[in-house]
Write a protein that holds these residues in place. Structure first.
Motif, PDB file in Angstrom:
ATOM      1  N   UNK A  37       0.827  -1.210   0.000  1.00 47.65           N
ATOM      2  CA  UNK A  37       0.000   0.000   0.000  1.00 47.65           C
ATOM      3  C   UNK A  37       0.861   1.259   0.000  1.00 47.65           C
ATOM      4  N   UNK A  38       1.924   1.274   0.814  1.00 46.08           N
ATOM      5  CA  UNK A  38       2.811   2.443   0.832  1.00 46.08           C
ATOM      6  C   UNK A  38       3.479   2.635  -0.535  1.00 46.08           C
ATOM      7  N   UNK A  39       3.891   1.535  -1.130  1.00 45.49           N
ATOM      8  CA  UNK A  39       4.537   1.587  -2.443  1.00 45.49           C
ATOM      9  C   UNK A  39       3.579   2.157  -3.484  1.00 45.49           C
ATOM     10  N   UNK A  40       2.328   1.702  -3.467  1.00 47.80           N
ATOM     11  CA  UNK A  40       1.369   2.146  -4.469  1.00 47.80           C
ATOM     12  C   UNK A  40       0.937   3.594  -4.264  1.00 47.80           C
ATOM     13  N   UNK A  41       0.985   4.064  -3.027  1.00 47.98           N
ATOM     14  CA  UNK A  41       0.620   5.462  -2.777  1.00 47.98           C
ATOM     15  C   UNK A  41       1.721   6.439  -3.190  1.00 47.98           C
ATOM     16  N   UNK A  42       2.933   5.940  -3.377  1.00 49.24           N
ATOM     17  CA  UNK A  42       4.063   6.805  -3.718  1.00 49.24           C
ATOM     18  C   UNK A  42       3.932   7.324  -5.154  1.00 49.24           C
ATOM     19  N   UNK A  43       4.744   8.337  -5.455  1.00 47.02           N
ATOM     20  CA  UNK A  43       4.826   8.884  -6.810  1.00 47.02           C
ATOM     21  C   UNK A  43       5.990   8.182  -7.512  1.00 47.02           C
ATOM     22  N   UNK A  44       5.728   7.623  -8.689  1.00 45.34           N
ATOM     23  CA  UNK A  44       6.701   6.755  -9.343  1.00 45.34           C
ATOM     24  C   UNK A  44       7.244   7.363 -10.636  1.00 45.34           C
ATOM     25  N   UNK A  45       8.503   7.016 -10.899  1.00 45.28           N
ATOM     26  CA  UNK A  45       9.131   7.340 -12.168  1.00 45.28           C
ATOM     27  C   UNK A  45       9.398   6.061 -12.945  1.00 45.28           C
ATOM     28  N   UNK A  46       9.420   6.165 -14.257  1.00 38.95           N
ATOM     29  CA  UNK A  46       9.636   5.017 -15.141  1.00 38.95           C
ATOM     30  C   UNK A  46      10.698   5.380 -16.169  1.00 38.95           C
ATOM     31  N   UNK A  47      11.603   4.447 -16.438  1.00 41.56           N
ATOM     32  CA  UNK A  47      12.567   4.610 -17.522  1.00 41.56           C
ATOM     33  C   UNK A  47      12.060   3.784 -18.702  1.00 41.56           C
ATOM     34  N   UNK A  48      11.681   4.465 -19.770  1.00 44.93           N
ATOM     35  CA  UNK A  48      11.166   3.799 -20.974  1.00 44.93           C
ATOM     36  C   UNK A  48      12.182   3.992 -22.088  1.00 44.93           C
ATOM     37  N   UNK A  49      13.099   3.028 -22.235  1.00 46.10           N
ATOM     38  CA  UNK A  49      14.174   3.153 -23.207  1.00 46.10           C
ATOM     39  C   UNK A  49      13.624   3.321 -24.616  1.00 46.10           C
ATOM     40  N   UNK A  50      12.624   2.526 -24.966  1.00 43.70           N
ATOM     41  CA  UNK A  50      12.063   2.595 -26.312  1.00 43.70           C
ATOM     42  C   UNK A  50      10.972   3.643 -26.434  1.00 43.70           C
ATOM     43  N   UNK A  73       3.693  -0.069 -21.762  1.00 42.36           N
ATOM     44  CA  UNK A  73       3.766   0.092 -20.306  1.00 42.36           C
ATOM     45  C   UNK A  73       5.013  -0.566 -19.736  1.00 42.36           C
ATOM     46  N   UNK A  74       5.412  -0.137 -18.534  1.00 40.38           N
ATOM     47  CA  UNK A  74       6.547  -0.751 -17.858  1.00 40.38           C
ATOM     48  C   UNK A  74       6.158  -2.148 -17.379  1.00 40.38           C
ATOM     49  N   UNK A  75       7.169  -2.998 -17.220  1.00 38.77           N
ATOM     50  CA  UNK A  75       6.922  -4.370 -16.764  1.00 38.77           C
ATOM     51  C   UNK A  75       6.229  -4.355 -15.405  1.00 38.77           C
ATOM     52  N   UNK A  76       6.635  -3.447 -14.522  1.00 37.05           N
ATOM     53  CA  UNK A  76       6.021  -3.377 -13.196  1.00 37.05           C
ATOM     54  C   UNK A  76       4.537  -3.046 -13.306  1.00 37.05           C
ATOM     55  N   UNK A  77       4.159  -2.153 -14.221  1.00 38.29           N
ATOM     56  CA  UNK A  77       2.745  -1.814 -14.381  1.00 38.29           C
ATOM     57  C   UNK A  77       1.957  -2.996 -14.935  1.00 38.29           C
ATOM     58  N   UNK A  78       2.587  -3.806 -15.772  1.00 41.34           N
ATOM     59  CA  UNK A  78       1.917  -5.006 -16.267  1.00 41.34           C
ATOM     60  C   UNK A  78       1.668  -5.999 -15.128  1.00 41.34           C
ATOM     61  N   UNK A  79       2.637  -6.134 -14.251  1.00 37.50           N
ATOM     62  CA  UNK A  79       2.477  -7.038 -13.110  1.00 37.50           C
ATOM     63  C   UNK A  79       1.367  -6.549 -12.182  1.00 37.50           C
TER      64      UNK A  79
END
Length: 324
Positions: free
Chosen positions: A192-205, A209-215
């Motif tokens: 829950x704490x992880x999901x409430x945080x503000x996230x950054x993503x490195x999208x090389x291509x 979506x990022x792999x984490x978002x797919x999971x």
């Protein structure tokens, strides 16, 4: 299809053809072959007669390949590579070798896995230049075209898989990278704490979506992504003094966390996994080549040393201040 009399075939013409197909310019091909432009033009005429095709035709932007010429590129490269092996002396002496070594992987993967190998190569083969292709690209296509000797990637080829060989050089898992004063830097790392945080993503291509978002989607959950980057090297500046969290492969996170203002933390238990393999890839055209066999051993040994010795990696990365 008419039968070809190999006794009348001039192999020098095939060398000229390869240069023309790559350069797509008669003068540039002549310079590459150390031949005169008229001689290359005459050879092009003979090649057109041999193949019954124009091979290169003029367009507003210069010479372009015909369909027949494009179909010839890969078989021609394979044939000339095979002929070179056939007449080459067996064995390989790195102390006298001058062949350029061409390697492909992303910047931080090069820093992690190739740096120790390049150091060994420079000592063992001082005359061999090293070229590292670190821009996001289709490394499998470059391997197939002979433009790379080796590539490091966690991806798998989408086609022509049988043409490639690979070896696992490391096992990677993800962890969080953040500013040391981020609220997530202390306290329990719950989902829950992880999901409430503000996230950054490195999208090389820059695609998908990022792999984490797919999971997370498969779990019926989602996170708030507020920043998308195209390079890992911009991550530290995006973390320091902010509340943005990045979920990255652990060796990349450790590499970036050498900045004392950053820390790493494990993912929430629900998102932890056994990890995924990092591969060293090469094309079958190079599989039996003595130089390539030597190069593969050197790269795999360097990567194995780094992967199996965390203290060595910690020391090389400048004493990361990462937290467990």
């Amino acid at each position: 299809m008419h039968e070809v009399n190999l006794r009348t075939l001039d192999l020098n013409l095939l060398v000229v053809l390869q240069a023309l197909l790559e350069a797509r310019h008669v003068s540039h091909a002549a310079e590459r072959l150390n031949m005169s432009q008229p001689a290359v033009s005459r050879a092009l005429g003979r090649l057109r007669e041999m193949f019954g095709d124009a091979l290169l035709v003029r367009s507003p932007s210069g010479l372009v390949l015909t369909e027949r010429a494009r179909d010839l590129q890969q078989p021609l490269a394979d044939a000339l590579t095979g002929i070179s092996r056939l007449v080459a002396e067996p064995g390989f002496d790195p102390t006298t070798a001058t062949t350029p070594v061409r390697l492909g992987c992303l910047d931080l993967e090069a820093a992690i896995y190739l740096a120790p190998a390049v150091e060994r190569l420079r000592r063992a083969a001082p005359g061999m230049p090293v070229e590292i292709h670190s821009h996001p690209d289709d490394y499998f296509g470059l391997l197939a075209e002979g433009r790379l000797h080796l590539a490091i990637s966690a991806l798998e080829p989408r086609q022509r898989q049988a043409e490639f060989h690979r070896r696992v050089i490391d096992t990677i898992w993800s962890e969080c990278l953040m500013s040391r004063d981020n609220p997530l830097a202390s306290g329990p790392m719950t989902l829950d704490r992880y999901l409430r945080a503000r996230h950054g993503v490195v999208a090389i291509t820059g695609k998908g979506p990022a792999i984490m978002d797919q999971r997370l989607e498969a779990m019926g959950r989602n996170r708030r992504v507020v920043l998308r980057l195209s390079s890992f090297f911009n991550v530290p500046d995006s973390c320091v003094g902010t509340d943005v969290v990045f979920s990255l492969p652990h060796r990349i996170a450790s590499r970036l966390a050498r900045d004392s203002l950053l820390v790493t933390r494990p993912l929430p238990e629900a998102l932890q996994s056994a990890g995924f393999p990092m591969y060293l890839y090469w094309h079958s055209r190079h599989h039996g080549d003595p130089m390539h066999q030597w190069l593969r051993r050197l790269v795999m040994n360097g990567a194995a040393d780094m992967a199996s010795d965390p203290e060595k990696e910690h020391e090389r990365l400048g004493g990361s201040q990462a937290t467990p």
